[in-house]
Design an enzyme around this catalytic site. Structure first.
Site, PDB file in Angstrom:
ATOM      1  N   HIS A   1      12.563  87.777  32.853  1.00  0.00           N
ATOM      2  CA  HIS A   1      12.636  88.274  31.475  1.00  0.00           C
ATOM      3  C   HIS A   1      13.675  87.526  30.664  1.00  0.00           C
ATOM      4  CE1 HIS A   1      15.542  90.716  33.809  1.00  0.00           C
ATOM      5  NE2 HIS A   1      16.319  90.525  32.752  1.00  0.00           N
ATOM      6  N   VAL A   2      13.579  87.692  29.362  1.00  0.00           N
ATOM      7  CA  VAL A   2      14.593  87.137  28.475  1.00  0.00           C
ATOM      8  C   VAL A   2      14.724  88.065  27.270  1.00  0.00           C
ATOM      9  CG1 VAL A   2      12.929  85.677  27.232  1.00  0.00           C
ATOM     10  CG2 VAL A   2      15.347  85.065  27.217  1.00  0.00           C
TER      11      VAL A   2
END
Lengths: 97, 158
Positions: free
Chosen positions: B69-70
């Site tokens: 994720h970011v």
């Protein structure tokens, strides 16, 4: 010779209990023999503090109050270790991410 | 938050043809670009940020599951892509096992609580063995969508 200990902690880092803090918390809990659980004060269900997946299911944002409870020979030490991590905001907030 | 609130239908790949972590991340980002959720100009930035995050600690939390994720300042709406790799990928997972189910999550940087709600939605199902095995058995996007719908309706608002 089984002991029980517990404490209330408040998540204080801006990003809450996201993946990295959850990993730090699970790693800390795993250093102890005791069973350690975390429970949101506004919910019934307690989760296993040694499971990152279960910790992520708390969705604990900044400000969420959690009850840490431990049963076992090193219950007090495990609760103290988790209190320390939460109090120090998992060493975050200067390096958000 | 429901799974279908975050997962983009056109960014589901039940037969992800990737052999490495970085390849899987790239393919799922491309899916989000094709679905017009992400801008093509941001492709490399996102891939780089997600891989950088993985290097700081794998999101392969065990049981054949990973959640790369970011959190990005230019993102306003949280979205997710899902890839299933039947053969398994080395994600440097905490339990050392290959990863089969990848939920890639893109979150708005300014809304950390949304990110946590999405993680809760994802793990409340991925932590269940039946959900994981049904996901692995799904061969079409429709089958994955049906599974996600069933999972959403079984959570009873939790």
């Amino acid at each position: 010779m089984s002991n029980t200990d517990s404490a209330i902690v408040t998540i204080s880092n801006r990003l809450g209990l996201h993946a990295r803090p959850a990993m730090m918390l699970a790693e800390a809990a795993m250093r102890y023999e005791s069973d350690v659980t975390l429970q949101r004060l506004d919910q019934e269900k307690a989760v296993d503090a040694k499971s990152i997946m279960q910790l992520m299911m708390l969705a604990a944002v900044c400000g969420t109050e959690l009850k840490v409870e431990a049963h076992g020979s090193d219950a007090a030490e495990s609760v103290a270790a988790i209190q320390e991590l939460v109090k120090n905001s998992f060493n975050e907030d200067s390096l958000d991410g | 938050m429901k799974l279908l609130d975050l997962i983009v239908k056109d960014a589901i790949d039940p037969n992800l043809e990737a052999t490495t972590r970085d390849e899987a991340i790239g393919l799922l980002i491309d899916k989000l670009i094709d679905a017009k959720v992400l801008d093509k100009a941001q492709r490399d930035d996102f891939i780089k940020a997600i891989i950088k995050r993985e290097r700081r600690g794998s999101t392969g939390f065990g049981h054949g599951v990973a959640v790369p994720h970011v959190k990005h300042p230019e993102i306003e709406t949280l979205t997710a892509a899902v890839g299933v790799c039947k053969d398994g990928i080395d994600f440097n997972a905490l339990d050392g096992q290959p990863v089969h189910s990848i939920f890639l999550i893109i979150s708005p940087e300014q809304k950390p609580e949304e990110h946590l709600e999405a993680m809760e939605a994802v793990f409340s199902h991925l932590s269940q063995e039946t959900f994981r095995s049904f996901l692995l058995q799904a061969n079409t996007i429709e089958e994955v969508m049906t599974l996600l719908e069933e999972a959403d309706s079984s959570t009873l608002g939790s």
